[in-house]
Design a protein around this motif. Sequence first.
Motif, short mmCIF file in Angstrom:
data_model
loop_
_atom_site.label_atom_id
_atom_site.label_comp_id
_atom_site.label_asym_id
_atom_site.label_seq_id
_atom_site.Cartn_x
_atom_site.Cartn_y
_atom_site.Cartn_z
N GLY A 166 0.79 -1.22 0.00
CA GLY A 166 0.00 0.00 0.00
C GLY A 166 0.82 1.27 0.00
N GLY A 167 2.14 1.14 -0.20
CA GLY A 167 2.99 2.32 -0.10
C GLY A 167 3.31 2.98 -1.42
N ASP A 168 2.87 2.40 -2.54
CA ASP A 168 3.21 2.97 -3.84
C ASP A 168 2.00 2.87 -4.75
OD1 ASP A 168 4.44 3.87 -6.14
OD2 ASP A 168 6.30 2.77 -5.75
N ARG A 169 1.66 3.97 -5.42
CA ARG A 169 0.51 4.00 -6.32
C ARG A 169 0.87 3.43 -7.68
NH1 ARG A 169 0.02 10.28 -6.24
NH2 ARG A 169 2.27 9.95 -6.27
N ARG A 170 2.14 3.14 -7.91
CA ARG A 170 2.60 2.87 -9.26
C ARG A 170 2.67 1.38 -9.58
NH1 ARG A 170 4.24 7.63 -8.05
NH2 ARG A 170 4.59 9.15 -9.68
N ASP A 171 2.59 1.12 -10.86
CA ASP A 171 2.80 -0.23 -11.37
C ASP A 171 4.25 -0.62 -11.12
OD1 ASP A 171 1.98 -2.51 -13.32
OD2 ASP A 171 3.84 -1.69 -14.15
N VAL A 219 22.88 -1.24 -16.96
CA VAL A 219 21.97 -1.98 -16.07
C VAL A 219 21.85 -3.42 -16.55
CG1 VAL A 219 19.63 -2.11 -15.13
CG2 VAL A 219 20.70 0.13 -15.52
N ARG A 220 22.35 -4.36 -15.74
CA ARG A 220 22.34 -5.77 -16.12
C ARG A 220 21.05 -6.48 -15.70
NH1 ARG A 220 27.41 -7.88 -17.43
NH2 ARG A 220 28.59 -6.23 -18.48
N ALA A 221 20.42 -6.01 -14.62
CA ALA A 221 19.21 -6.67 -14.13
C ALA A 221 18.44 -5.71 -13.25
CB ALA A 221 19.56 -7.94 -13.34
N ALA A 222 17.12 -5.93 -13.16
CA ALA A 222 16.26 -5.10 -12.31
C ALA A 222 15.24 -6.01 -11.65
CB ALA A 222 15.58 -4.01 -13.11
N GLN A 223 15.04 -5.85 -10.36
CA GLN A 223 14.13 -6.73 -9.64
C GLN A 223 13.46 -5.98 -8.51
OE1 GLN A 223 15.82 -10.53 -8.66
NE2 GLN A 223 14.19 -11.08 -7.22
N SER A 224 12.17 -6.28 -8.33
CA SER A 224 11.40 -5.67 -7.24
C SER A 224 11.20 -6.70 -6.13
CB SER A 224 10.04 -5.20 -7.78
OG SER A 224 9.31 -4.53 -6.79
N PHE A 225 11.26 -6.25 -4.89
CA PHE A 225 11.09 -7.12 -3.73
C PHE A 225 9.95 -6.58 -2.87
CE2 PHE A 225 15.48 -7.61 -5.00
CZ PHE A 225 15.72 -8.97 -4.85
N ARG A 226 9.03 -7.48 -2.49
CA ARG A 226 7.96 -7.06 -1.58
C ARG A 226 8.51 -7.01 -0.16
NH1 ARG A 226 2.88 -6.58 -3.07
NH2 ARG A 226 2.22 -7.30 -5.14
N VAL A 227 8.33 -5.89 0.49
CA VAL A 227 8.84 -5.70 1.85
C VAL A 227 7.66 -5.38 2.77
CG1 VAL A 227 10.33 -4.27 3.31
CG2 VAL A 227 11.06 -4.87 0.99
N ARG A 228 7.41 -6.26 3.73
CA ARG A 228 6.29 -6.02 4.66
C ARG A 228 6.59 -4.83 5.56
NH1 ARG A 228 4.23 -11.92 6.93
NH2 ARG A 228 3.46 -12.75 4.94
N ASP A 229 7.75 -4.87 6.18
CA ASP A 229 8.17 -3.79 7.08
C ASP A 229 9.57 -3.35 6.70
OD1 ASP A 229 5.85 -3.93 8.89
OD2 ASP A 229 6.68 -5.90 9.42
N ARG A 230 9.74 -2.05 6.59
CA ARG A 230 11.07 -1.53 6.27
C ARG A 230 12.02 -1.81 7.42
NH1 ARG A 230 11.10 2.63 2.23
NH2 ARG A 230 9.03 2.88 1.31
N LYS A 231 13.10 -2.51 7.14
CA LYS A 231 14.07 -2.84 8.18
C LYS A 231 14.98 -1.63 8.42
CE LYS A 231 12.68 -7.10 8.54
NZ LYS A 231 11.48 -6.97 7.67
N PRO A 232 15.07 -1.15 9.66
CA PRO A 232 15.89 0.04 9.94
C PRO A 232 17.35 -0.14 9.53
CG PRO A 232 14.51 -0.52 11.84
CD PRO A 232 14.40 -1.66 10.87
N ALA A 233 17.85 -1.38 9.57
CA ALA A 233 19.28 -1.60 9.29
C ALA A 233 19.58 -1.73 7.81
CB ALA A 233 19.77 -2.85 10.02
#
Length: 443
Positions: free
Chosen positions: A27-32, A51-65
């Motif tokens: 729910g944090g981004d309106r974009r495709d 740019v050799r590769a691009a990948q999106s990762f679903r993150v439930r909670d942003r890790k502070p570290a």
Amino acid sequence: MAIFNRDSEDEVARGARAVVVHAETHGGDRRDSDARLDEARGLALAIGIDVRAAQSFRVRDRKPATLFGSGQVDQIATLVNQEEAELVIVDNALTPVQQSNLEKGTGAKVIDRTGLILEIFGERAATNEGRLQVELAHLDYQAGRLVRSWTHLERQRGGFGFLGGPGETQIEADRRMIRDRMAKIRRELDQVTKTRGLHRARRQRAPWPVIALVGYTNAGKSTLFNRLTGAEVMAEDLLFATLDPTMRQIVLPGLDKAILSDTVGFVSDLPTQLIAAFRATLEEVLSADIIVHVRDIAHPDTEAQRDDVLDVLSELGVAGEGALERGDGEADPPPIIEAWNKLDLLDAESAAQAREIAARHDDVVIISALTGEGVEGLQRAISSRLTRGARVHSLRLPISDGAALAWLHEHGEVLATRPSEAEMQVDVRLSDSGLARFLKRDR
């Protein structure tokens, strides 16, 4: 080109191999997601990164570290090894701690979205003002990151003279140097702003309206600018092709002359440092008589891009579309016409749907700046909006002031002239802004 050139061994040259990653929060981004990755790849390509590769990762909670989860950091490290990448571009904002930990976890240099955009602006700025603005934004960004991996700066040094008292660390000295440099740049920009203000005031006294093109980066502003002016401003399928504002004279239906201004493109998550640094440039938009918001109607995130542009305009004092109509505040902000560009990229069904929607709005025109389709309609819409609200004014002029009468014939509709021995009374239909320009014109 070197990204954050802290040490010679830390440089990343054009052509550096990179992977792009994005943390997609619920729910944090309106974009495709794919469109977001494509934009990030485009930002990197804009400064020659491979740019050799691009990948999106679903993150439930942003890790502070690390922002990403530990397993995701391992996946990024694997991707880096597979692609033999030297650089990881994180299409999010990172804290200094997150940036440092990701470098340790991936074994590659890491920059975030803010850093990448700053690098593009640094390479593209062509004028002295643009370079100063970018340097100011860059220093502001770096100041908060001195502690990150600048371990060689943590050593202490003895005091000398009246500078850097006893025991001052190198990092404190560098922070002080950055603050001093930023103060110097701000003084120089203040002078530039004063000069720009004088130029703006001179233009406002001139008898010509000013039209400002704004829009999301790569929406086609420069292509439209070239189409309307016959100029050859850099217009490529490239993000941030235009940084420094360009102005040209154009002719519109019913208006002999107008000034068209092409401005820097906006982008989602535009670094706050850049908005602040480019405020003087962007304030040119506020002095315009009308704003043409160029939109890439063929882009999947066109609505989100529209919101991003309006957000930046709001920061500049041009509130949302409702306030534009109401004219809230001490001074009415300039009206906005939306130019829905890249009609040539829509299929027949999508084009018909877009035309149907646009037909229901007075201030929307569908165009293709590339082919020229609809551009004449945009010119008529701009001219109509500039002359909207014209009223009949009765003016008294010296009988010898033929130049003033010629100006009124050229920029308004002269209904009657009644000369006498010393003066003449002229009834002319003019907009309020036209009357203001007439009264301020150079005599």
